[in-house]
Design an enzyme around this catalytic site. Structure first.
Site, PDB file in Angstrom:
ATOM      1  CG  HIS A 161      58.734   3.752  25.686  1.00  0.00           C
ATOM      2  ND1 HIS A 161      58.874   5.105  25.848  1.00  0.00           N
ATOM      3  CD2 HIS A 161      59.986   3.240  25.751  1.00  0.00           C
ATOM      4  CE1 HIS A 161      60.155   5.406  26.004  1.00  0.00           C
ATOM      5  NE2 HIS A 161      60.852   4.279  25.939  1.00  0.00           N
ATOM      6  CB  CYS A 170      55.019   7.737  24.037  1.00  0.00           C
ATOM      7  SG  CYS A 170      56.021   6.249  24.307  1.00  0.00           S
ATOM      8  CD  GLU A 174      53.808   5.623  27.122  1.00  0.00           C
ATOM      9  OE1 GLU A 174      54.040   6.665  27.751  1.00  0.00           O
ATOM     10  OE2 GLU A 174      54.629   4.676  27.042  1.00  0.00           O
TER      11      GLU A 174
END
Length: 161
Positions: free
Chosen positions: A52, A85, A54
């Site tokens: 992801h 995250c 993040e």
């Protein structure tokens, strides 16, 4: 520099993801008014569910600072973080999170669950939600409309006529 300025940088990262057919989420990590790390979704590219924006941004930030504790940093992300995250933000001791559009499916700041409202034993994270929400949400909408269009075209090609 203000939150909108840095969120626009995160949107640039999200557009990079869009361009390579990834869910268009982007993130930037800021320390003392400067972007020290960037990231965008690369789940499909890397075939890694943890890739992801993040997570990749936090990893880059740790590399830039040569430390896993990212105290005094602010993470700007175009989408409300998921549970994974959110946990990474807490573990990395990020001081502040600024996010754009809510994620109704897996958002961990109130859209699905709210991990940040819990009294965490080692860290408190300041959160500013919905900064440049319309721009972030529109990029997501456009992406998923494009994806649906691709599936419909493939379906039409396979339908016996």
């Amino acid at each position: 520099m203000n939150d909108e300025t840095f969120m626009r940088e995160a949107l640039k990262e999200a557009r990079k993801a869009f361009a390579i057919d990834e869910v268009p989420v982007g993130a930037v990590l800021v320390l003392e008014g400067k972007v020290i790390a960037r990231g965008h979704n690369q789940v499909e590219l890397l075939q890694d569910a943890t890739a992801h924006a993040e997570i990749l941004c936090l990893t880059a930030g740790s590399g830039a600072l040569r430390a896993w504790r990212l105290a005094e940093t602010t993470l700007y992300c175009t989408l409300e973080p998921c549970c994974m995250c959110a946990g990474a933000l807490l573990n990395a001791r990020v001081k502040r999170l600024v996010w754009g559009a809510p994620d109704l499916r897996v958002g961990a700041n109130g859209s699905w669950v709210n991990l940040f409202q819990e009294n965490h034993p080692i860290h408190t994270l300041e959160v500013t939600p919905r900064v440049l929400e319309a721009e972030s949400a529109e990029l997501m909408r456009t992406f998923f409309q494009k994806q649906r269009g691709k599936r419909e075209r493939v379906s039409e090609c396979r339908t016996p006529g």
